[in-house]
Design a protein around this motif. Sequence first.
Motif, short mmCIF file in Angstrom:
data_model
loop_
_atom_site.label_atom_id
_atom_site.label_comp_id
_atom_site.label_asym_id
_atom_site.label_seq_id
_atom_site.Cartn_x
_atom_site.Cartn_y
_atom_site.Cartn_z
N ASP A 166 -36.27 -80.63 71.08
CA ASP A 166 -37.23 -79.52 71.01
C ASP A 166 -38.67 -80.04 71.04
N ARG A 167 -38.90 -81.17 70.40
CA ARG A 167 -40.26 -81.72 70.39
C ARG A 167 -40.66 -82.25 71.76
N PHE A 168 -39.70 -82.77 72.51
CA PHE A 168 -39.96 -83.11 73.91
C PHE A 168 -40.39 -81.86 74.66
N GLY A 169 -39.66 -80.77 74.45
CA GLY A 169 -39.97 -79.53 75.15
C GLY A 169 -41.35 -79.00 74.82
N ARG A 170 -41.74 -79.04 73.55
CA ARG A 170 -43.07 -78.57 73.17
C ARG A 170 -44.15 -79.44 73.79
N CYS A 171 -43.88 -80.73 73.87
CA CYS A 171 -44.85 -81.64 74.49
C CYS A 171 -45.08 -81.25 75.95
N MET A 172 -44.02 -80.89 76.66
CA MET A 172 -44.16 -80.48 78.06
C MET A 172 -44.94 -79.17 78.18
N GLU A 173 -44.70 -78.25 77.25
CA GLU A 173 -45.39 -76.97 77.29
C GLU A 173 -46.88 -77.12 77.01
N GLU A 174 -47.24 -78.08 76.17
CA GLU A 174 -48.62 -78.26 75.77
C GLU A 174 -49.38 -79.22 76.69
N LEU A 175 -48.70 -79.74 77.70
CA LEU A 175 -49.34 -80.70 78.60
C LEU A 175 -50.51 -80.05 79.31
N ALA A 176 -51.67 -80.66 79.20
CA ALA A 176 -52.87 -80.11 79.84
C ALA A 176 -52.76 -80.21 81.35
N SER A 177 -53.00 -79.11 82.03
CA SER A 177 -52.93 -79.12 83.48
C SER A 177 -54.21 -79.70 84.06
N ALA A 178 -54.10 -80.26 85.26
CA ALA A 178 -55.25 -80.83 85.96
C ALA A 178 -55.17 -80.44 87.42
N ALA A 179 -56.35 -80.34 88.04
CA ALA A 179 -56.38 -79.98 89.45
C ALA A 179 -55.68 -81.03 90.31
N ASP A 180 -55.80 -82.27 89.92
CA ASP A 180 -55.18 -83.37 90.66
C ASP A 180 -53.81 -83.66 90.06
N PRO A 181 -52.73 -83.45 90.80
CA PRO A 181 -51.39 -83.69 90.24
C PRO A 181 -51.14 -85.15 89.87
N LEU B 267 -31.93 -86.39 77.64
CA LEU B 267 -33.28 -85.95 77.32
C LEU B 267 -34.16 -85.86 78.57
N ALA B 268 -33.82 -86.63 79.59
CA ALA B 268 -34.61 -86.58 80.83
C ALA B 268 -34.59 -85.20 81.46
N GLU B 269 -33.59 -84.38 81.12
CA GLU B 269 -33.55 -83.02 81.65
C GLU B 269 -34.75 -82.20 81.19
N VAL B 270 -35.40 -82.63 80.11
CA VAL B 270 -36.55 -81.90 79.58
C VAL B 270 -37.81 -82.22 80.37
N TRP B 271 -38.04 -83.52 80.64
CA TRP B 271 -39.32 -83.90 81.25
C TRP B 271 -39.24 -84.25 82.74
N LEU B 272 -38.05 -84.58 83.25
CA LEU B 272 -37.96 -84.98 84.65
C LEU B 272 -38.31 -83.84 85.62
N PRO B 273 -37.92 -82.58 85.36
CA PRO B 273 -38.35 -81.51 86.27
C PRO B 273 -39.87 -81.36 86.34
N VAL B 274 -40.55 -81.61 85.22
CA VAL B 274 -42.01 -81.53 85.23
C VAL B 274 -42.59 -82.62 86.12
N LEU C 201 -45.39 -89.87 72.30
CA LEU C 201 -44.38 -89.14 71.53
C LEU C 201 -43.32 -90.11 71.00
N ALA C 202 -42.90 -91.05 71.85
CA ALA C 202 -41.91 -92.04 71.41
C ALA C 202 -42.47 -92.96 70.34
N ASP C 203 -43.78 -93.13 70.34
CA ASP C 203 -44.41 -93.99 69.33
C ASP C 203 -44.60 -93.27 68.01
N GLU C 204 -44.97 -92.00 68.06
CA GLU C 204 -45.41 -91.29 66.86
C GLU C 204 -44.34 -90.45 66.19
#
Length: 266
Positions: A64-79, A117-124, A93-96
């Motif tokens: 769930d914390r992985f998921g929240r991290c993805m949701e809160e990721l700041a978007s940028a014009a440059d991918p 767990l990669a199913e959470v962040w790999l699509p992003v 996240l892995a450190d803290e």
Amino acid sequence: MQERAARTRQAVLEAAADEFAERGYEGVSLQQVVWRAATSIGALTFHFRTKITLAEEVRRVGRDRFGRCMEELASAADPLRELRTLIGALARLADEDPFVRAARRLEADRPEGVPPLAEVWLPVLRGLLDRAHATDRLRPGVSPEDAVALLAHLAEGAMAAHDATRNPAWDSVWDSVWDVVLHGLAADPPGGEAAMGGEAAPGGEAAPGREAATGQEAATGQEVATDGDAATGREAAMGGGTATDEETATGGETATGLPGRGAEPA
């Protein structure tokens, strides 16, 4: 009473996360968790009857914390800039977060029947590379599929580096690694500047060895010939010298000091 039970449950979960992250599933006993949580075996088993149910809850919290991290990721014009932010966020996240470290360790120890767990962040990550491809930010010849494979391994390596004791030199190393990766992925922008994803190196200086072209240098990093030198780096015949006096591209050296790559003479 309910508040006290909730505090005990949370203390047990936090102690279990620390234990699983450090020792893995097989290396942890419920008694060790009890000692670390400063509670009783009865209090632990009231909330989690078995070690399996305790491990599953720790893993769920980490996911769930992985998921929240993805949701809160700041978007940028440059991918490509956003990709850098994504991988950096995963490493932090892995450190803290002990729940994230525990979830990664439990996935490695007991992978059967557990969604990775990669199913959470790999699509992003894949979506950002698709954006980069669609906007011509990827270097010609670099496919999004190949870039996904490269950056997925880079992300896993960054997280693994933080699963153990963090190296204080990591931040400077990470900047250098990302510059190298981006140099291979990013298309050269118009004007011949080095593709850096819009970011300067720490301290506002250009990354070492990757100075932008100033008009005196070509986008490839070779110096434009001046004072009568030919653009290929061969010296023009002077004082009546013949063409045999010129250095050929195969025998000369490039502006970087590396041997020429077999370019044909002009």
